[in-house]
Structure formats: C-alpha cells, structure tokens
Design a protein around this motif. Structure first.
Motif, mmCIF file in Angstrom:
data_model
loop_
_atom_site.group_PDB
_atom_site.id
_atom_site.type_symbol
_atom_site.label_atom_id
_atom_site.label_comp_id
_atom_site.label_asym_id
_atom_site.label_seq_id
_atom_site.Cartn_x
_atom_site.Cartn_y
_atom_site.Cartn_z
ATOM 1 N N ALA A 52 0.826 -1.211 0.000
ATOM 2 C CA ALA A 52 0.000 0.000 0.000
ATOM 3 C C ALA A 52 0.859 1.260 0.000
ATOM 4 N N ASP A 53 2.139 1.121 0.105
ATOM 5 C CA ASP A 53 3.113 2.207 0.184
ATOM 6 C C ASP A 53 3.155 2.840 1.571
ATOM 7 N N GLU A 54 2.037 3.351 2.060
ATOM 8 C CA GLU A 54 2.001 3.847 3.433
ATOM 9 C C GLU A 54 0.571 3.799 3.936
ATOM 10 N N LEU A 55 0.443 3.576 5.246
ATOM 11 C CA LEU A 55 -0.880 3.490 5.883
ATOM 12 C C LEU A 55 -0.811 4.132 7.259
ATOM 13 N N THR A 56 -1.956 4.576 7.731
ATOM 14 C CA THR A 56 -2.059 5.069 9.100
ATOM 15 C C THR A 56 -2.341 3.889 10.015
ATOM 16 N N PRO A 57 -2.110 4.038 11.306
ATOM 17 C CA PRO A 57 -2.499 2.968 12.236
ATOM 18 C C PRO A 57 -3.994 2.652 12.144
ATOM 19 N N THR A 58 -4.817 3.661 11.914
ATOM 20 C CA THR A 58 -6.257 3.447 11.786
ATOM 21 C C THR A 58 -6.564 2.568 10.575
ATOM 22 N N GLU A 59 -5.871 2.819 9.460
ATOM 23 C CA GLU A 59 -6.081 2.010 8.257
ATOM 24 C C GLU A 59 -5.610 0.577 8.481
ATOM 25 N N LEU A 60 -4.479 0.417 9.141
ATOM 26 C CA LEU A 60 -3.994 -0.931 9.454
ATOM 27 C C LEU A 60 -4.970 -1.655 10.374
ATOM 28 N N ASP A 61 -5.443 -0.951 11.376
ATOM 29 C CA ASP A 61 -6.377 -1.529 12.338
ATOM 30 C C ASP A 61 -7.653 -2.014 11.654
ATOM 31 N N SER A 62 -8.087 -1.305 10.622
ATOM 32 C CA SER A 62 -9.335 -1.674 9.951
ATOM 33 C C SER A 62 -9.211 -2.949 9.119
ATOM 34 N N VAL A 63 -7.991 -3.328 8.742
ATOM 35 C CA VAL A 63 -7.814 -4.523 7.917
ATOM 36 C C VAL A 63 -7.156 -5.681 8.664
ATOM 37 N N MET A 64 -6.770 -5.437 9.909
ATOM 38 C CA MET A 64 -6.115 -6.488 10.692
ATOM 39 C C MET A 64 -6.929 -6.778 11.944
ATOM 40 N N ASP A 65 -6.846 -7.990 12.406
ATOM 41 C CA ASP A 65 -7.588 -8.409 13.589
ATOM 42 C C ASP A 65 -6.682 -8.364 14.823
ATOM 43 N N VAL A 66 -6.269 -7.149 15.210
ATOM 44 C CA VAL A 66 -5.450 -6.954 16.408
ATOM 45 C C VAL A 66 -5.967 -5.732 17.149
ATOM 46 N N ASP A 67 -5.796 -5.732 18.455
ATOM 47 C CA ASP A 67 -6.219 -4.559 19.203
ATOM 48 C C ASP A 67 -5.186 -3.442 19.049
ATOM 49 N N ASP A 68 -5.590 -2.245 19.378
ATOM 50 C CA ASP A 68 -4.794 -1.044 19.154
ATOM 51 C C ASP A 68 -3.425 -1.104 19.827
ATOM 52 N N SER A 69 -3.380 -1.532 21.071
ATOM 53 C CA SER A 69 -2.091 -1.562 21.780
ATOM 54 C C SER A 69 -1.151 -2.602 21.169
ATOM 55 N N THR A 70 -1.689 -3.731 20.730
ATOM 56 C CA THR A 70 -0.873 -4.753 20.077
ATOM 57 C C THR A 70 -0.326 -4.230 18.757
ATOM 58 N N LEU A 71 -1.161 -3.546 17.988
ATOM 59 C CA LEU A 71 -0.727 -2.979 16.718
ATOM 60 C C LEU A 71 0.433 -2.010 16.934
ATOM 61 N N HIS A 72 0.282 -1.114 17.904
ATOM 62 C CA HIS A 72 1.338 -0.128 18.155
ATOM 63 C C HIS A 72 2.619 -0.776 18.680
ATOM 64 N N TYR A 73 2.495 -1.824 19.466
ATOM 65 C CA TYR A 73 3.672 -2.553 19.935
ATOM 66 C C TYR A 73 4.456 -3.099 18.742
ATOM 67 N N HIS A 74 3.749 -3.732 17.804
ATOM 68 C CA HIS A 74 4.412 -4.329 16.645
ATOM 69 C C HIS A 74 4.944 -3.272 15.683
ATOM 70 N N LEU A 75 4.240 -2.161 15.536
ATOM 71 C CA LEU A 75 4.761 -1.067 14.715
ATOM 72 C C LEU A 75 6.080 -0.555 15.284
ATOM 73 N N GLU A 76 6.143 -0.404 16.593
ATOM 74 C CA GLU A 76 7.383 0.073 17.224
ATOM 75 C C GLU A 76 8.518 -0.938 17.068
ATOM 76 N N LYS A 77 8.205 -2.209 17.183
ATOM 77 C CA LYS A 77 9.223 -3.253 17.003
ATOM 78 C C LYS A 77 9.797 -3.195 15.590
ATOM 79 N N LEU A 78 8.926 -3.049 14.591
ATOM 80 C CA LEU A 78 9.391 -2.950 13.208
ATOM 81 C C LEU A 78 10.204 -1.680 12.979
ATOM 82 N N ARG A 79 9.823 -0.600 13.639
ATOM 83 C CA ARG A 79 10.607 0.644 13.539
ATOM 84 C C ARG A 79 11.965 0.486 14.211
ATOM 85 N N ASP A 80 11.979 -0.147 15.369
ATOM 86 C CA ASP A 80 13.231 -0.317 16.120
ATOM 87 C C ASP A 80 14.298 -1.051 15.316
ATOM 88 N N VAL A 81 13.884 -2.018 14.502
ATOM 89 C CA VAL A 81 14.865 -2.788 13.729
ATOM 90 C C VAL A 81 15.092 -2.211 12.333
#
Length: 134
Positions: A52-81
């Motif tokens: 998709a090139d880029e998405l907001t957390p809201t857009e990701l949340d709408s297509v994935m079956d994860v809660d908000d805090s889990t999504l942000h945890y994984h986004l940060e992990k991917l950013r960290d590496v």
C-alpha cells in the motif's frame, strides 16, 4: 525430514565474514530484522505497508484483527529494527489523521527476498512435484 547437502561454494567459515568490510549493519542487526519479520503480526504489517506504500495505524487496524495496543507494539518493534519508518504530518488530513507508516528499503527487500520468495517457491515446488499433473 530433509537431507544434509554438502555445499561447494566459497562460503566463509565465520558468518560475520558474509558482510562486506564496511557493512552498514552488523550481522546481529540483520538477524534482528529477520526475527522481527518472523512474527505473523509484524509480517502482515510489513506486507500490507509494502503493498500500500504507506498506511495510518487506523487504516492498518481496519484490515487487521489486532487490538490497538498490540498494533502499536508491533509497529514500534518494526521501527526499532529499521524495517518501517514513521512519517508525521504537521497538519492533520481531512480525516484527522497525521501519522503514517511506510516500509524502508530494507523492509521491502527482506519481505520480497525473504518470506515472500519462500512462498512463491512453494508454488513452484508444488507444481514441479505434482503427480496428478502428468
């Protein structure tokens, strides 16, 4: 399960020697990237961002079956590496959104030449060894 093959290439004895002398990243950093994308949720985030090139957390949340805090945890992990980056707009868009995530070049490469390549090869293996196709 599989058989052990003897490799005839010029592989170095020490895996650290796989890297060029002036490598941008260490072997440990590359392995951390690989481990990060090895998690199903993080793989899916990176996959969706790459396609998709880029998405907001809201857009990701709408297509994935994860809660908000889990999504942000994984986004940060991917950013960290270093597999994704965060872009913050100075002004909100018409939907009130101003934080976007997109894959880095390394994120796209590890996805395309890592897990996605293995999945593509699975199709090739299946077709090559399908006895019903004869």
């Amino acid at each position: 399960m599989g058989t052990k093959h003897t490799r005839v290439d010029d592989a170095p004895d020490d895996p650290d020697d796989l890297l060029p002398e002036r490598s941008v990243l260490s072997l440990e950093e590359y392995l951390e990237m690989q481990a990060a994308v090895g998690n199903r949720t993080r793989f899916e985030i990176l996959y969706r961002l790459s396609h998709a090139d880029e998405l907001t957390p809201t857009e990701l949340d709408s297509v994935m079956d994860v809660d908000d805090s889990t999504l942000h945890y994984h986004l940060e992990k991917l950013r960290d590496v270093g597999l994704i980056e965060k872009r913050v707009r100075t002004e909100r868009d018409s939907n009130g959104l101003y934080t976007y995530y997109r894959p880095t070049v390394l994120g796209e490469v590890i996805l395309e030449h890592g897990v996605e390549e293995l999945l593509r090869r699975e199709w090739d293996f299946g077709e090559a060894y399908d006895s019903s196709a004869a």
